[in-house]
Structures are given as C-alpha cells and as structure tokens.
Design a protein around this motif. Sequence first.
Motif, PDB file in Angstrom:
ATOM      1  N   LEU A  17       0.821  -1.210   0.000  1.00 61.42           N
ATOM      2  CA  LEU A  17       0.000   0.000   0.000  1.00 61.42           C
ATOM      3  C   LEU A  17       0.857   1.263   0.000  1.00 61.42           C
ATOM      4  O   LEU A  17       0.562   2.228  -0.701  1.00 61.42           O
ATOM      5  N   SER A  18       1.922   1.251   0.790  1.00 63.27           N
ATOM      6  CA  SER A  18       2.753   2.450   0.899  1.00 63.27           C
ATOM      7  C   SER A  18       3.476   2.756  -0.405  1.00 63.27           C
ATOM      8  O   SER A  18       3.743   3.914  -0.720  1.00 63.27           O
ATOM      9  N   ARG A  19       3.796   1.713  -1.170  1.00 62.91           N
ATOM     10  CA  ARG A  19       4.501   1.939  -2.432  1.00 62.91           C
ATOM     11  C   ARG A  19       3.549   2.373  -3.539  1.00 62.91           C
ATOM     12  O   ARG A  19       3.951   3.058  -4.473  1.00 62.91           O
ATOM     13  N   ILE A  20       2.306   1.932  -3.439  1.00 66.84           N
ATOM     14  CA  ILE A  20       1.321   2.367  -4.430  1.00 66.84           C
ATOM     15  C   ILE A  20       0.965   3.832  -4.204  1.00 66.84           C
ATOM     16  O   ILE A  20       0.955   4.645  -5.124  1.00 66.84           O
ATOM     17  N   ASP A  21       0.660   4.150  -2.962  1.00 63.93           N
ATOM     18  CA  ASP A  21       0.198   5.497  -2.643  1.00 63.93           C
ATOM     19  C   ASP A  21       0.438   5.747  -1.157  1.00 63.93           C
ATOM     20  O   ASP A  21      -0.009   4.960  -0.313  1.00 63.93           O
ATOM     21  N   ARG A  22       1.129   6.827  -0.846  1.00 60.93           N
ATOM     22  CA  ARG A  22       1.415   7.139   0.557  1.00 60.93           C
ATOM     23  C   ARG A  22       0.128   7.279   1.363  1.00 60.93           C
ATOM     24  O   ARG A  22       0.029   6.836   2.498  1.00 60.93           O
ATOM     25  N   LYS A  23      -0.899   7.881   0.750  1.00 65.06           N
ATOM     26  CA  LYS A  23      -2.160   8.086   1.457  1.00 65.06           C
ATOM     27  C   LYS A  23      -2.893   6.771   1.684  1.00 65.06           C
ATOM     28  O   LYS A  23      -3.613   6.611   2.666  1.00 65.06           O
ATOM     29  N   ALA A  24      -2.717   5.815   0.760  1.00 68.45           N
ATOM     30  CA  ALA A  24      -3.403   4.533   0.900  1.00 68.45           C
ATOM     31  C   ALA A  24      -2.954   3.808   2.161  1.00 68.45           C
ATOM     32  O   ALA A  24      -3.748   3.151   2.839  1.00 68.45           O
ATOM     33  N   TYR A  25      -1.681   3.940   2.469  1.00 71.86           N
ATOM     34  CA  TYR A  25      -1.114   3.316   3.670  1.00 71.86           C
ATOM     35  C   TYR A  25      -1.800   3.848   4.927  1.00 71.86           C
ATOM     36  O   TYR A  25      -2.293   3.085   5.764  1.00 71.86           O
ATOM     37  N   ALA A  26      -1.852   5.180   5.040  1.00 71.40           N
ATOM     38  CA  ALA A  26      -2.465   5.796   6.218  1.00 71.40           C
ATOM     39  C   ALA A  26      -3.973   5.566   6.238  1.00 71.40           C
ATOM     40  O   ALA A  26      -4.563   5.335   7.297  1.00 71.40           O
ATOM     41  N   THR A  27      -4.592   5.607   5.051  1.00 71.43           N
ATOM     42  CA  THR A  27      -6.044   5.419   4.979  1.00 71.43           C
ATOM     43  C   THR A  27      -6.443   4.020   5.421  1.00 71.43           C
ATOM     44  O   THR A  27      -7.454   3.830   6.109  1.00 71.43           O
ATOM     45  N   PHE A  28      -5.644   3.026   5.038  1.00 66.58           N
ATOM     46  CA  PHE A  28      -5.934   1.643   5.426  1.00 66.58           C
ATOM     47  C   PHE A  28      -5.953   1.502   6.949  1.00 66.58           C
ATOM     48  O   PHE A  28      -6.870   0.922   7.528  1.00 66.58           O
ATOM     49  N   ILE A  29      -4.933   2.072   7.602  1.00 69.06           N
ATOM     50  CA  ILE A  29      -4.865   2.005   9.062  1.00 69.06           C
ATOM     51  C   ILE A  29      -6.011   2.801   9.683  1.00 69.06           C
ATOM     52  O   ILE A  29      -6.651   2.369  10.647  1.00 69.06           O
ATOM     53  N   GLU A  30      -6.286   3.967   9.108  1.00 67.67           N
ATOM     54  CA  GLU A  30      -7.350   4.821   9.639  1.00 67.67           C
ATOM     55  C   GLU A  30      -8.705   4.131   9.546  1.00 67.67           C
ATOM     56  O   GLU A  30      -9.536   4.221  10.460  1.00 67.67           O
ATOM     57  N   ARG A  31      -8.940   3.405   8.458  1.00 67.90           N
ATOM     58  CA  ARG A  31     -10.214   2.698   8.294  1.00 67.90           C
ATOM     59  C   ARG A  31     -10.368   1.599   9.340  1.00 67.90           C
ATOM     60  O   ARG A  31     -11.460   1.375   9.869  1.00 67.90           O
ATOM     61  N   LEU A  32      -9.260   0.904   9.631  1.00 67.15           N
ATOM     62  CA  LEU A  32      -9.313  -0.123  10.672  1.00 67.15           C
ATOM     63  C   LEU A  32      -9.731   0.499  12.005  1.00 67.15           C
ATOM     64  O   LEU A  32     -10.576  -0.037  12.724  1.00 67.15           O
ATOM     65  N   CYS A  33      -9.111   1.644  12.333  1.00 66.80           N
ATOM     66  CA  CYS A  33      -9.460   2.334  13.581  1.00 66.80           C
ATOM     67  C   CYS A  33     -10.903   2.814  13.544  1.00 66.80           C
ATOM     68  O   CYS A  33     -11.638   2.702  14.533  1.00 66.80           O
ATOM     69  N   PHE A  34     -11.321   3.339  12.394  1.00 72.26           N
ATOM     70  CA  PHE A  34     -12.677   3.893  12.259  1.00 72.26           C
ATOM     71  C   PHE A  34     -13.735   2.831  12.538  1.00 72.26           C
ATOM     72  O   PHE A  34     -14.647   3.038  13.338  1.00 72.26           O
ATOM     73  N   ILE A  42     -15.672  -3.884  20.781  1.00 72.41           N
ATOM     74  CA  ILE A  42     -14.264  -3.554  21.027  1.00 72.41           C
ATOM     75  C   ILE A  42     -14.201  -2.532  22.153  1.00 72.41           C
ATOM     76  O   ILE A  42     -14.866  -1.493  22.106  1.00 72.41           O
ATOM     77  N   LYS A  43     -13.391  -2.795  23.163  1.00 66.74           N
ATOM     78  CA  LYS A  43     -13.444  -2.035  24.411  1.00 66.74           C
ATOM     79  C   LYS A  43     -12.732  -0.690  24.365  1.00 66.74           C
ATOM     80  O   LYS A  43     -12.965   0.160  25.217  1.00 66.74           O
ATOM     81  N   ASP A  44     -11.826  -0.487  23.407  1.00 69.64           N
ATOM     82  CA  ASP A  44     -11.015   0.733  23.403  1.00 69.64           C
ATOM     83  C   ASP A  44     -11.192   1.535  22.121  1.00 69.64           C
ATOM     84  O   ASP A  44     -11.348   0.971  21.034  1.00 69.64           O
ATOM     85  N   PHE A  45     -11.159   2.864  22.263  1.00 69.53           N
ATOM     86  CA  PHE A  45     -11.044   3.734  21.102  1.00 69.53           C
ATOM     87  C   PHE A  45      -9.570   3.808  20.713  1.00 69.53           C
ATOM     88  O   PHE A  45      -8.691   3.880  21.572  1.00 69.53           O
ATOM     89  N   VAL A  46      -9.294   3.815  19.430  1.00 71.07           N
ATOM     90  CA  VAL A  46      -7.924   3.890  18.936  1.00 71.07           C
ATOM     91  C   VAL A  46      -7.805   5.070  17.985  1.00 71.07           C
ATOM     92  O   VAL A  46      -8.597   5.208  17.051  1.00 71.07           O
ATOM     93  N   THR A  47      -6.851   5.945  18.244  1.00 71.34           N
ATOM     94  CA  THR A  47      -6.558   7.052  17.339  1.00 71.34           C
ATOM     95  C   THR A  47      -5.116   6.921  16.879  1.00 71.34           C
ATOM     96  O   THR A  47      -4.303   6.256  17.523  1.00 71.34           O
ATOM     97  N   ILE A  48      -4.790   7.547  15.770  1.00 70.29           N
ATOM     98  CA  ILE A  48      -3.446   7.416  15.224  1.00 70.29           C
ATOM     99  C   ILE A  48      -2.821   8.789  15.019  1.00 70.29           C
ATOM    100  O   ILE A  48      -3.519   9.792  14.892  1.00 70.29           O
ATOM    101  N   VAL A  49      -1.498   8.806  15.021  1.00 74.03           N
ATOM    102  CA  VAL A  49      -0.738  10.016  14.721  1.00 74.03           C
ATOM    103  C   VAL A  49       0.151   9.711  13.527  1.00 74.03           C
ATOM    104  O   VAL A  49       0.910   8.740  13.548  1.00 74.03           O
TER     105      VAL A  49
END
Length: 353
Positions: A17-34, A42-49
């Motif tokens: 994902l990171s090699r295809i598109d830098r944003k795709a990498y972050a978006t993938f992780i963000e979607r998991l958290c979302f 799921i007992k915890d909220f997760v945010t990313i930096v």
Amino acid sequence: MLITLRDFAAKILLTFLSRIDRKAYATFIERLCFFGNKDPSIKDFVTIVVRPKNNYQKMVALDSATEDVAILIQGPIVRECDFTINTLKLYKEYFPRSPVVFSTLDHLTQIEKDNISALGVTIIICNKPVVTGFLNFNLQRETVLKGLNAVNKLGVTKVIKTRSDQRIYSRFAISFLNASLIQFPSKNITACKGRIFLLSTTTLANFPLHVCDMFQFGYLQDVVNFWSIPAHEESVNREAFTSKMANKILVGEALIQKTTIPEVSLGRFYATMLYGEQSIGDPSLTYHRMLQEVIGVVDQGQLDLCWPKYNSFEVSQDYRVPWILERLTFEKWVALYAGHAKKVISFNPDALI
C-alpha cells in the motif's frame, strides 16, 4: 507460527500500500481504527498520529530566539530509516540558531561523520565504560556528561537533553520550554537557577523519585548538576532485570537499593544533593517538595515527541488509574504546583513494580 504469518502478511500488505500510494497506507490504518471505534464489542477507542519520516523540509522555522538553547542528543545512532541523522536535519531546519551536539559511544562510519558534520552538528565520540551499570545507565551517563561538557564550551545558558531514538516534531518546542521556565520559576533559587523540566512519559505519580532520564530541559548548570551522579558500581543487564521483575520488586526496595533503576537513581541523587541524605527517609514528601520547587513536567504530546522504539502504539495507561506506573502528566503537575489538588503523589512501599 500463526503470529509470525500474520505479522508477515501485514508487513507485505502495508509495504504494498505504501509503495502504491502514501495516502493509501495511512487510509488503510485509519479505516481499521474507524470501524473498530464504531464497534461496541471492542473495548477501546484507537486514534493514530501520522508524522513524516523525513519529508519536513517545507516546514518553516519559527523566528524565535533559540540561540541560547543547545540541543544535546545522546545515545547510539539509529540507522533504521536514518532516524538519528534525519532527526539532526530536522532540528537544524526547525531551530537554525540553536547549536546541536551529538554524543555517542558508536563508531560512526566516515560517511556518517561527514554527513553529520556537514549539518553543523558537533560530534562527541565517548569511550564505553567497563562497568555498564543498571540497564546500561553508565553508558547513558558517559554520553550525557561528555555531551554537556561540549555544550558548556558553546556559550549557551540552557540545554535540551534528549535521546538519539526520539524526535521532537513541534516547531514551538523551544519557545514553549523557554516560556515554561519563565512561567514556573524555581522556588529554591539557592540550590538551583531554575526548574528542570522532565518528560512525563517516565516521571511517575505513584512511584516517588522515579523521574525521566530520557529528556531534560533547563539551565545548563542545573542539568549538569542533575547528571553529576556517581557511576553505578555494578552491572545489571536487561535479562537479569527481567528475572528480578518476575520475582516482583517492591517500590520500597527499588528506592533504597544502591544500584537501582536509572530513573530512581537520578531522582534519589538530585534529592539528596538538594536536601541531604535524610530526605530519602520520606520519599513521598521529598518528591512532592521537588515537584513544587525545582522540577517541572511536560508531556510527550506538548513537544509532539515521537519514540518509535516503544511508542509505535501510543497507549495511555492513565486510564488504568490507580496503578503503580501512573504518569505524572502536565495537568497533574500544574495542579500539584498550584496546590489545587491533593494526593497527586502517593507512595506504597509494598506495591509491586
């Protein structure tokens, strides 16, 4: 084996994902958290930096007076992703008026020396102590003291002492720290010129005299005094420490052991230097006094400090309060400093680390 395969698959996917598109990498992780944050099971909220590894050249340095503040980075060079060298580049971009010193035990390659010197950074190569101390404390002590000695020759009056595996991203960091030094003056000017500000990451509320060894900011002479601690006389490696931990060390024992946890060694030494040996008899009262008079606390988030070695998953354990490793965060320290909160500091000598 299942964990190994899972980790391998995740690495392949994220690399793809990171090699295809830098944003795709972050978006993938963000979607998991979302989706996880919306799932009530799921007992915890997760945010990313998301922080750039090295694409920070477009960030504009603040036009602030930082020439009186040196930055001392100590520790082994982190070569993965050129972390340490990129950190040095970042500091020279953000704080062009501040002298930077890199103090290390490592044998740098000639290319590394040339690249670091080209940035205008002073390099100090230290000899490795024969006795390494508790969790390599003597190694840290050696690079800090040699680095501070180099800083002393630069004509500055204040210093940030940080580590080679950490990076401050905030352009306002030095301005914020300078303002804190003015806003919260020392209440014991006979013993020190000002406060030493420590990182709350390992400055604890329920473990008296357990102060952060990774980061300090203050007047140069105060930081030198803080680190004028004698070297540990014996070595305890991480394996031996883990073994001791399995046997459950008591907080009270850690406070009185001759060779002990680096954070406690520093806190205990500074307390006895300021208030005498008898002050250790009541560590909670002494710690409270230090925090009111001579020590300040800043949070990792206030400096936007990244510590990828351990904090890739920056979980706040403070939600588990009360527990023995509760961080003494900025808001808790200010409440203590102003006298608006009681029982910020607690001490149970029989508590297990």
